[in-house]
Design a protein around this motif. Structure first.
Motif, PDB file in Angstrom:
ATOM      1  N   ALA A  20      -4.646   3.705  -0.131  1.00  0.00           N
ATOM      2  CA  ALA A  20      -5.032   3.286   1.225  1.00  0.00           C
ATOM      3  C   ALA A  20      -5.263   4.498   2.129  1.00  0.00           C
ATOM      4  CB  ALA A  20      -3.966   2.370   1.810  1.00  0.00           C
ATOM      5  N   GLU A  23      -8.589   6.101   1.168  1.00  0.00           N
ATOM      6  CA  GLU A  23      -9.690   5.272   1.677  1.00  0.00           C
ATOM      7  C   GLU A  23      -9.908   5.523   3.170  1.00  0.00           C
ATOM      8  OE1 GLU A  23     -10.681   0.554   2.308  1.00  0.00           O
ATOM      9  OE2 GLU A  23      -9.468   1.133   0.569  1.00  0.00           O
ATOM     10  N   ALA A 132      -1.580  -1.111   5.207  1.00  0.00           N
ATOM     11  CA  ALA A 132      -1.958  -1.724   3.923  1.00  0.00           C
ATOM     12  C   ALA A 132      -0.711  -2.079   3.110  1.00  0.00           C
ATOM     13  CB  ALA A 132      -2.854  -0.774   3.132  1.00  0.00           C
ATOM     14  N   LYS A 135       0.987  -5.079   4.748  1.00  0.00           N
ATOM     15  CA  LYS A 135       0.188  -6.279   4.506  1.00  0.00           C
ATOM     16  C   LYS A 135       0.468  -6.825   3.111  1.00  0.00           C
ATOM     17  CE  LYS A 135      -4.454  -8.118   4.368  1.00  0.00           C
ATOM     18  NZ  LYS A 135      -5.827  -7.846   3.997  1.00  0.00           N
ATOM     19  N   ARG A 136       0.529  -5.948   2.124  1.00  0.00           N
ATOM     20  CA  ARG A 136       0.830  -6.370   0.754  1.00  0.00           C
ATOM     21  C   ARG A 136       2.220  -6.979   0.681  1.00  0.00           C
ATOM     22  NH1 ARG A 136      -1.079  -4.669  -4.411  1.00  0.00           N
ATOM     23  NH2 ARG A 136      -2.998  -4.276  -3.266  1.00  0.00           N
TER      24      ARG A 136
END
Length: 143
Positions: A20, A23, A132, A135-136
């Motif tokens: 993440a 990215e 990220a 969120k997971r």
């Protein structure tokens, strides 16, 4: 009580954080050094993106360790006596922006540190990675 439950960061969690962060850094066009440590400040994952500054290897790692140790984002930690003493004795802490703790259900499970961009860019990349990860976790994908 003689024991307490523990939540531990796994290699999959560290890998998700790194992916993440990469990215986010690529989207910004800013190559970064990214370190992930567990709650004991053990390095769980690291990447030095092509073009990132080699001297940021150490600062990214120290940011992650500081965030995991203090449970607070780096860069805004007041220079209290305990932090100054820890820095002076260990040489492993820093108060530069770009380090965030990983806190799950009130338990510090580790930290992420990002370095090689501006302070604000480092923080943005770390925030994207933590978002990220959380969120997971919220999706119930703990493994």
């Amino acid at each position: 009580m003689l024991t307490r439950p523990a939540i531990k960061l796994t290699h999959r969690g560290a890998t998700l954080l790194l992916a993440a962060a990469v990215e986010a850094a690529e989207a910004m066009g800013v190559p970064q050094c990214i370190a992930v440590v567990d709650d004991g400040c053990n390095l769980m994952g690291f990447i030095r993106m092509d073009g990132s500054r080699v001297l940021s290897v150490e600062s990214a790692t120290r940011k992650a360790m500081t965030a995991a140790t203090t449970g607070r984002p780096t860069g805004g930690i007041s220079p209290d006596k305990a932090l100054l003493l820890a820095e002076a004795t260990s040489g492993k802490m820093t108060n530069l922006l770009g380090g965030l703790p990983l806190i799950i259900d009130g338990h510090i499970v580790g930290g992420i540190g990002v370095g090689s961009g501006t302070s604000e860019q480092d923080l943005q990349v770390a925030q994207a990675a933590v978002a990220a990860f959380l969120k997971r976790m919220d999706e119930g994908q703990h493994s």
